[in-house]
Design a protein around this motif. Sequence first.
Motif, PDB file in Angstrom:
ATOM      1  N   THR A  28      26.175 116.839 -12.435  1.00 59.00           N
ATOM      2  CA  THR A  28      25.129 117.857 -12.576  1.00 59.00           C
ATOM      3  C   THR A  28      25.456 119.098 -11.744  1.00 59.00           C
ATOM      4  N   TRP A  30      22.729 120.581 -10.363  1.00 55.40           N
ATOM      5  CA  TRP A  30      21.635 120.556  -9.389  1.00 55.40           C
ATOM      6  C   TRP A  30      22.207 119.946  -8.105  1.00 55.40           C
ATOM      7  N   ASN A  31      21.802 120.478  -6.979  1.00 58.40           N
ATOM      8  CA  ASN A  31      22.207 119.936  -5.671  1.00 58.40           C
ATOM      9  C   ASN A  31      23.732 119.845  -5.542  1.00 58.40           C
ATOM     10  N   PRO A  63      23.604 120.779 -16.737  1.00 60.73           N
ATOM     11  CA  PRO A  63      22.616 121.363 -15.814  1.00 60.73           C
ATOM     12  C   PRO A  63      22.037 120.330 -14.835  1.00 60.73           C
ATOM     13  N   GLY A  64      21.268 119.378 -15.339  1.00 61.51           N
ATOM     14  CA  GLY A  64      20.602 118.429 -14.442  1.00 61.51           C
ATOM     15  C   GLY A  64      20.804 116.988 -14.864  1.00 61.51           C
ATOM     16  N   ALA A  65      20.274 116.080 -14.057  1.00 59.32           N
ATOM     17  CA  ALA A  65      20.480 114.647 -14.287  1.00 59.32           C
ATOM     18  C   ALA A  65      19.957 114.199 -15.649  1.00 59.32           C
ATOM     19  N   TYR A  66      18.900 114.825 -16.104  1.00 58.22           N
ATOM     20  CA  TYR A  66      18.320 114.425 -17.397  1.00 58.22           C
ATOM     21  C   TYR A  66      19.338 114.587 -18.530  1.00 58.22           C
ATOM     22  N   GLU A  67      20.263 115.532 -18.373  1.00 55.20           N
ATOM     23  CA  GLU A  67      21.244 115.818 -19.426  1.00 55.20           C
ATOM     24  C   GLU A  67      22.452 114.869 -19.385  1.00 55.20           C
ATOM     25  N   VAL A 141      22.271 114.054  -8.291  1.00 55.44           N
ATOM     26  CA  VAL A 141      21.402 113.777  -7.137  1.00 55.44           C
ATOM     27  C   VAL A 141      19.991 114.207  -7.485  1.00 55.44           C
ATOM     28  N   LEU A 142      19.088 113.235  -7.508  1.00 54.83           N
ATOM     29  CA  LEU A 142      17.672 113.524  -7.748  1.00 54.83           C
ATOM     30  C   LEU A 142      16.923 113.415  -6.429  1.00 54.83           C
ATOM     31  N   ILE A 143      16.191 114.457  -6.098  1.00 55.71           N
ATOM     32  CA  ILE A 143      15.426 114.433  -4.848  1.00 55.71           C
ATOM     33  C   ILE A 143      13.948 114.595  -5.175  1.00 55.71           C
ATOM     34  N   HIS A 149       7.637 114.504 -11.633  1.00 54.12           N
ATOM     35  CA  HIS A 149       8.880 114.822 -12.320  1.00 54.12           C
ATOM     36  C   HIS A 149      10.006 113.841 -11.958  1.00 54.12           C
ATOM     37  N   ILE A 153      12.244 111.495 -14.525  1.00 56.70           N
ATOM     38  CA  ILE A 153      13.684 111.732 -14.713  1.00 56.70           C
ATOM     39  C   ILE A 153      14.486 110.500 -14.279  1.00 56.70           C
TER      40      ILE A 153
END
Length: 219
Positions: A28, A30-31, A63-67, A141-143, A149, A153
């Motif tokens: 990702t 993100w982060n 982009p983000g973990a969801y993807e 990394v999901l924070i 949200h 996710i």
Amino acid sequence: MLDDFHKGLEPATTTQDGSALRILIVHTRWNTAIVQGLVDGAKKTMIEQHNVKPENIVIESVPGAYELPFAAKKLLEVSQIRAAEGASDLIGNVNLLDGLNLSSPTTTSTTSAGAPPTSAGAATGAKGSRQAFDAVICIGVLIKGSTMHFEYICEAVSQGIMRVGLDSGVPVIFGVLTCLNEEQALSRAGLDKAGKGHNHGIDWGSGAVEMALLKNRTL
Ligand code: DLZ
């Protein structure tokens, strides 16, 4: 507490030779500071501990973990078609961004910047066709924030990544940290100030090689 209790991943008891494997890392954006440490750890481990050829590691970003599950599925499908066609570049011009510019001297991606694998380095499959990816590592990394949200996710990504692996028959490593705060994430990427943390990317790299060898095992 047991005296010989080993917290975390116990190394495999047999040699895990990854010299013939092709591995895809999708991470990702993100982060990224933390993600970079994890990607670096996974890549370094595969190369230095398991002899995976740098040119056989392809790194792409989303982009983000969801993807992550969608990208893993799509890139696996593309790689399987291109391998059957005998293409050396398993991704071709699929429009994802190249992976992070890591500090290590090895190539980060063969998508656009890196040279395609040489005939000596490229892995070949049955009947002269080339070999698609043997494993995928999804890294993110999901924070947790102040809304729900995070929970949605985490659930979607973990289920999605497992589904891609089971549906495709190609192991997909769950390299997603799900942390309650930034300190937890830094520690699990081995980036905490105290230096007491552990980079989980190392385990994901070893895990990808072990599972890829299991996938390729013949009866
Ligand atoms: C929206 C969002 C939030 C709040 N937090 C994170 C995070 O901590 N880590 C991460 O990888 N992605 C996050 N995202 C973005 C989602 O994963 C996704 O990219 C968007 O919801 C668009 O589908």
